[in-house]
Design a protein around this motif. Structure first.
Motif, PDB file in Angstrom:
ATOM      1  N   ASP A 132       0.772  -1.158   0.118  1.00  0.00           N
ATOM      2  CA  ASP A 132       0.000  -0.024   0.183  1.00  0.00           C
ATOM      3  C   ASP A 132       0.791   1.239  -0.285  1.00  0.00           C
ATOM      4  O   ASP A 132       0.393   2.303   0.258  1.00  0.00           O
ATOM      5  CB  ASP A 132      -0.841   0.039   1.121  1.00  0.00           C
ATOM      6  N   ALA A 133       2.167   1.183  -0.136  1.00  0.00           N
ATOM      7  CA  ALA A 133       3.042   2.310  -0.210  1.00  0.00           C
ATOM      8  C   ALA A 133       2.717   3.246  -1.486  1.00  0.00           C
ATOM      9  O   ALA A 133       2.079   2.923  -2.560  1.00  0.00           O
ATOM     10  CB  ALA A 133       4.335   1.817  -0.437  1.00  0.00           C
ATOM     11  N   ILE A 134       2.670   4.513  -1.233  1.00  0.00           N
ATOM     12  CA  ILE A 134       2.280   5.697  -2.119  1.00  0.00           C
ATOM     13  C   ILE A 134       3.322   5.687  -3.179  1.00  0.00           C
ATOM     14  O   ILE A 134       4.619   5.220  -3.090  1.00  0.00           O
ATOM     15  CB  ILE A 134       2.179   6.864  -1.472  1.00  0.00           C
ATOM     16  N   LYS A 135       3.036   6.263  -4.499  1.00  0.00           N
ATOM     17  CA  LYS A 135       3.933   6.497  -5.440  1.00  0.00           C
ATOM     18  C   LYS A 135       4.598   7.909  -5.192  1.00  0.00           C
ATOM     19  O   LYS A 135       4.131   8.747  -4.501  1.00  0.00           O
ATOM     20  CB  LYS A 135       3.097   6.382  -6.755  1.00  0.00           C
ATOM     21  N   PRO A 136       5.933   8.242  -5.727  1.00  0.00           N
ATOM     22  CA  PRO A 136       6.642   7.150  -6.557  1.00  0.00           C
ATOM     23  C   PRO A 136       7.530   6.017  -5.835  1.00  0.00           C
ATOM     24  O   PRO A 136       8.080   5.196  -6.366  1.00  0.00           O
ATOM     25  CB  PRO A 136       7.369   7.995  -7.247  1.00  0.00           C
ATOM     26  N   GLY A 137       7.477   6.234  -4.414  1.00  0.00           N
ATOM     27  CA  GLY A 137       8.606   5.390  -3.665  1.00  0.00           C
ATOM     28  C   GLY A 137       8.253   3.997  -3.563  1.00  0.00           C
ATOM     29  O   GLY A 137       9.116   3.303  -3.514  1.00  0.00           O
ATOM     30  N   ARG A 138       6.752   3.671  -4.046  1.00  0.00           N
ATOM     31  CA  ARG A 138       6.730   2.041  -3.895  1.00  0.00           C
ATOM     32  C   ARG A 138       7.519   1.312  -5.098  1.00  0.00           C
ATOM     33  O   ARG A 138       7.469   0.164  -4.990  1.00  0.00           O
ATOM     34  CB  ARG A 138       5.273   1.964  -4.039  1.00  0.00           C
ATOM     35  N   ILE A 139       7.912   2.133  -6.112  1.00  0.00           N
ATOM     36  CA  ILE A 139       8.675   1.531  -7.039  1.00  0.00           C
ATOM     37  C   ILE A 139       9.807   0.635  -6.481  1.00  0.00           C
ATOM     38  O   ILE A 139      10.101  -0.402  -7.031  1.00  0.00           O
ATOM     39  CB  ILE A 139       9.370   2.406  -8.033  1.00  0.00           C
ATOM     40  N   THR A 140      10.365   1.005  -5.686  1.00  0.00           N
ATOM     41  CA  THR A 140      11.543   0.094  -5.089  1.00  0.00           C
ATOM     42  C   THR A 140      11.105  -1.026  -4.284  1.00  0.00           C
ATOM     43  O   THR A 140      11.577  -2.348  -4.450  1.00  0.00           O
ATOM     44  CB  THR A 140      12.310   1.265  -3.977  1.00  0.00           C
ATOM     45  N   ASN A 261       3.137  17.843   1.009  1.00  0.00           N
ATOM     46  CA  ASN A 261       3.207  18.840  -0.031  1.00  0.00           C
ATOM     47  C   ASN A 261       4.639  19.260  -0.489  1.00  0.00           C
ATOM     48  O   ASN A 261       4.911  19.482  -1.221  1.00  0.00           O
ATOM     49  CB  ASN A 261       2.618  20.197   0.693  1.00  0.00           C
ATOM     50  N   ILE A 262       5.553  19.149   0.798  1.00  0.00           N
ATOM     51  CA  ILE A 262       6.951  19.339   0.543  1.00  0.00           C
ATOM     52  C   ILE A 262       7.620  18.254  -0.454  1.00  0.00           C
ATOM     53  O   ILE A 262       8.272  18.579  -1.322  1.00  0.00           O
ATOM     54  CB  ILE A 262       7.641  19.219   1.810  1.00  0.00           C
ATOM     55  N   MET A 263       7.069  16.952  -0.129  1.00  0.00           N
ATOM     56  CA  MET A 263       7.610  16.120  -0.991  1.00  0.00           C
ATOM     57  C   MET A 263       7.063  16.096  -2.573  1.00  0.00           C
ATOM     58  O   MET A 263       7.928  15.812  -3.479  1.00  0.00           O
ATOM     59  CB  MET A 263       7.135  14.476  -0.676  1.00  0.00           C
ATOM     60  N   LYS A 264       5.827  16.813  -2.733  1.00  0.00           N
ATOM     61  CA  LYS A 264       5.519  16.930  -4.222  1.00  0.00           C
ATOM     62  C   LYS A 264       6.199  17.846  -5.092  1.00  0.00           C
ATOM     63  O   LYS A 264       6.330  17.847  -6.131  1.00  0.00           O
ATOM     64  CB  LYS A 264       4.214  17.161  -4.180  1.00  0.00           C
ATOM     65  N   GLU A 265       6.957  18.718  -4.181  1.00  0.00           N
ATOM     66  CA  GLU A 265       7.721  19.712  -4.828  1.00  0.00           C
ATOM     67  C   GLU A 265       9.165  19.418  -5.289  1.00  0.00           C
ATOM     68  O   GLU A 265       9.925  20.075  -6.127  1.00  0.00           O
ATOM     69  CB  GLU A 265       7.985  20.920  -3.807  1.00  0.00           C
ATOM     70  N   GLN A 266       9.690  18.051  -4.836  1.00  0.00           N
ATOM     71  CA  GLN A 266      10.830  17.777  -5.002  1.00  0.00           C
ATOM     72  C   GLN A 266      11.067  16.853  -6.496  1.00  0.00           C
ATOM     73  O   GLN A 266       9.919  16.456  -7.065  1.00  0.00           O
ATOM     74  CB  GLN A 266      11.110  16.564  -3.963  1.00  0.00           C
ATOM     75  N   ASP A 267      12.015  16.585  -6.928  1.00  0.00           N
ATOM     76  CA  ASP A 267      12.299  15.730  -8.259  1.00  0.00           C
ATOM     77  C   ASP A 267      11.943  14.563  -7.919  1.00  0.00           C
ATOM     78  O   ASP A 267      11.768  14.007  -6.828  1.00  0.00           O
ATOM     79  CB  ASP A 267      13.594  15.943  -8.805  1.00  0.00           C
ATOM     80  N   ALA A 269      13.548  11.603  -8.101  1.00  0.00           N
ATOM     81  CA  ALA A 269      14.571  10.659  -6.760  1.00  0.00           C
ATOM     82  C   ALA A 269      14.299  10.915  -5.645  1.00  0.00           C
ATOM     83  O   ALA A 269      14.338  10.253  -4.706  1.00  0.00           O
ATOM     84  CB  ALA A 269      15.906  10.839  -7.531  1.00  0.00           C
ATOM     85  N   GLU A 270      14.176  12.559  -5.387  1.00  0.00           N
ATOM     86  CA  GLU A 270      13.921  12.885  -3.988  1.00  0.00           C
ATOM     87  C   GLU A 270      12.500  12.316  -3.545  1.00  0.00           C
ATOM     88  O   GLU A 270      12.636  11.961  -2.270  1.00  0.00           O
ATOM     89  CB  GLU A 270      13.999  14.383  -3.921  1.00  0.00           C
ATOM     90  N   GLN A 271      11.750  12.405  -4.157  1.00  0.00           N
ATOM     91  CA  GLN A 271      10.182  11.695  -3.837  1.00  0.00           C
ATOM     92  C   GLN A 271      10.263  10.287  -3.575  1.00  0.00           C
ATOM     93  O   GLN A 271       9.501  10.054  -2.468  1.00  0.00           O
ATOM     94  CB  GLN A 271       9.250  11.974  -5.034  1.00  0.00           C
ATOM     95  N   VAL A 272      11.122   9.526  -4.476  1.00  0.00           N
ATOM     96  CA  VAL A 272      11.205   8.234  -3.895  1.00  0.00           C
ATOM     97  C   VAL A 272      11.811   8.147  -2.513  1.00  0.00           C
ATOM     98  O   VAL A 272      11.354   7.262  -1.682  1.00  0.00           O
ATOM     99  CB  VAL A 272      12.307   7.561  -4.846  1.00  0.00           C
ATOM    100  N   GLY A 273      12.950   8.871  -2.266  1.00  0.00           N
ATOM    101  CA  GLY A 273      13.572   8.530  -0.795  1.00  0.00           C
ATOM    102  C   GLY A 273      12.576   9.040  -0.034  1.00  0.00           C
ATOM    103  O   GLY A 273      12.456   8.464   1.317  1.00  0.00           O
ATOM    104  N   LEU A 274      11.856  10.120  -0.022  1.00  0.00           N
ATOM    105  CA  LEU A 274      11.187  10.818   1.166  1.00  0.00           C
ATOM    106  C   LEU A 274       9.984   9.799   1.334  1.00  0.00           C
ATOM    107  O   LEU A 274       9.275   9.929   2.320  1.00  0.00           O
ATOM    108  CB  LEU A 274      10.563  12.199   0.698  1.00  0.00           C
TER     109      LEU A 274
END
Length: 318
Positions: A132-140, A261-267, A269-274
């Protein structure tokens, strides 16, 4: 006394890989490190560093074996020299990289036919619990499940290691993304800061990992690393640091929505990590379950290992 397995570390010059090599040698295994000729061919400084580290492994007693992901036969021949394979290829946020390399490794292991245990490059959050992880981080997590399926479809004996939060990435910065040293002035908490996570010294991760490879109790199971003293909330980690420095930090709080909201502003790769921070520190994904069957807990299996408590880990920053 049973003979110890011969171990091949893939990614032995990486952050965790070099620790796995050290732990394997310390525990008396004949240790092989895959030397990949394609690494760093266009980056002279990286190549020089890798070469020096590989030579240091050799001096410590490890054996270097050449094998390339661009040469299937060389991988198969390397694998035929060992009993156990541990992949520690560093995680990158490019889907085509790590997943393709590990699938090539799985194919080579299947053809070699002699490997009695394979530990793929996981070592973090258990991907089987992150559907149930959210995108885009669930890709990992999805990628790791692709690797698991390939391993199990091929009938390769395995152990999956779930080591949760690496202390070097998380504890040094008091769990704040982008921080590697603890502040003596202020800290931002995720929500109320009370959600539990699990933290491990990277050398302990390597020690537990090597300990498991000849243990029949962990064959075809997930090994969870959950040291009781290191199941802590962010607020508790901060409290340990405050106790050490004799000073209370100024605290602010970041709500779940503010974080998103902060996460959505990142590129990307940063979104994946966050995303990993989000699930660990807002949803308590690392510590909100009991392990069931087909899994073991490392501290229960190996009570003789004296793991580093985060209170002691933080002392290096004084």
């Amino acid at each position: 006394m049973a003979l110890k397995s011969k171990v091949l570390i893939v990614g032995g010059t990486g952050y965790l890989g070099k620790r796995l090599v050290k732990a394997s040698l310390e525990q008396g295994h004949e240790t092989f490190v895959l030397q990949r000729p394609e690494i760093g061919v266009d980056i002279e400084k990286v190549q020089l560093w890798c070469d020096k580290l590989l030579l240091s492994f050799k001096k410590q007693g490890a054996r270097l074996v050449i094998g390339s992901f661009n040469d299937h036969r060389s991988l198969v021949e390397a694998l035929k020299q060992v009993d156990v394979v541990i992949c520690a290829i560093s995680g990158v946020h490019i889907r085509s990289h790590q997943i393709l390399l590990q699938l090539k490794l799985v194919d080579a292991i299947k053809e070699a036919g002699n490997i009695k245990r394979f530990l793929p490059s996981e070592f973090g959050t258990d991907p089987a619990r992150m559907t149930d992880a959210i995108k885009p981080g669930r890709i990992t997590f999805d990628d790791k499940m692709v690797i698991r399926k390939a391993i199990e479809d091929a009938g390769i004996p395995f152990t999956y290691v779930s080591a949760n939060c690496f202390a070097g990435y998380m504890v040094g910065g008091l769990c704040q993304p982008g921080h590697i040293l603890p502040s003596r002035e202020s800290v931002t908490l995720f929500g109320d800061g009370n959600k539990k996570s699990i933290f491990l010294d990277e050398d302990d991760i390597a020690t537990y990992t090597i300990k498991t490879i000849d243990d029949p109790r962990t064959l075809n199971k997930t090994l969870y690393l959950r040291p009781p003293a290191n199941i802590l909330s962010q607020r508790e980690v901060v409290g340990l640091w405050e106790k050490l420095i004799g000073k209370e930090l100024q605290k602010s709080s970041l709500s779940e929505q503010e974080f998103l909201n902060i996460m959505k502003e990142q590129d990307y790769a940063e979104q994946v990590g966050l995303t990993h921070y989000y699930h660990a520190f807002y949803h308590e994904c690392l510590a909100n379950f009991e392990i069931g069957k087909d899994a073991e807990e490392a501290c229960v299996l190996y009570p003789d290992i004296k793991y580093v408590k985060m209170e002691d880990y933080l002392k290096q920053y004084l």
